[in-house]
Design an enzyme around this catalytic site. Sequence first.
Site, PDB file in Angstrom:
ATOM      1  N   HIS A   1       0.854  -1.184   0.000  1.00  0.00           N
ATOM      2  CA  HIS A   1       0.000   0.000   0.000  1.00  0.00           C
ATOM      3  C   HIS A   1       0.891   1.235   0.000  1.00  0.00           C
ATOM      4  CE1 HIS A   1      -3.891  -1.866   1.907  1.00  0.00           C
ATOM      5  NE2 HIS A   1      -4.045  -1.686   0.621  1.00  0.00           N
TER       6      HIS A   1
ATOM      7  N   CYS B   1      -2.079   2.726   9.192  1.00  0.00           N
ATOM      8  CA  CYS B   1      -3.092   1.722   8.841  1.00  0.00           C
ATOM      9  C   CYS B   1      -4.263   1.746   9.820  1.00  0.00           C
ATOM     10  CB  CYS B   1      -2.464   0.330   8.834  1.00  0.00           C
ATOM     11  SG  CYS B   1      -1.353   0.000   7.454  1.00  0.00           S
TER      12      CYS B   1
END
Length: 270
Positions: free
Chosen positions: A167, A261
């Site tokens: 990511h 996150c």
Amino acid sequence: MRTPRARHYLMCRPTYFDVVYSINPWMDPKKPVDTPLAITQWERLREVYLNLGHTVDTIEPVRGLPDMVFAANGATVVDGRALVARFRDAERIAEGPAYHDWLRDNGFPDLRTASVVNEGEGDYLLVGDLLLAGTGFRSDPRSHDEAQEFFGRPVVGLTLVDPDYYHLDTALTVLDEQTVAYYPGAFSPGSLAVLRRLFPDAVIASVQDAAVFGLNATSDGLNVVLPQNATALADQLRDRGFNPIGVDLSELLKAGGSVKCCTLELRAAG
């Protein structure tokens, strides 16, 4: 002088956190997970945010969704508009509707679920007026056009090439409206050239600090909350006038996640 700006965050307590499948290189179901420790570490992160003056809302965790703690993946929220995630992996698909319902019920009626794979702030990071958009492992490159049309902001696509940094928020962090920090080895040559052109004064993270997820961090313009093991990166930030705050999220790193996150920013209109 750097000035902090109060933020509004959404988090999800890791009540059901576990590693029972593998959808990134960090996840190994054979390694034991200490869920109570993960909760303690998460509570400390939340406490840090509250002590900095930020607002922290929480979404109710759902049994059977062990990765729901990673709230950043649930959506991208800009100018009061929310583009809800559409996950790539079957194990996480049900998280999208859960985040959709929470946003709808908590003051974000202008929302849409992405039509192609789009993993929220995992791959979409706002820098000033630009949305940096990651692709290569998770979010579909077609999601970049969809995000640009929805938010009405320029989207700059960046291609990730190292599966450890699957990511964008594992390889790049936004420090203020003009400044980012990133790990060059995570990006394709063309994307690296774009970053160098856009951010010539960026903080460049070492391979060692990237490997402990040092770039999976949050910033309010002054205070940068990051994994405590990213010590050289913390020194670089301090030299630039930021205030690094190290936290231990080692248990959540077993699933390939850390500070950012766990943190979805809810940006209001205006």
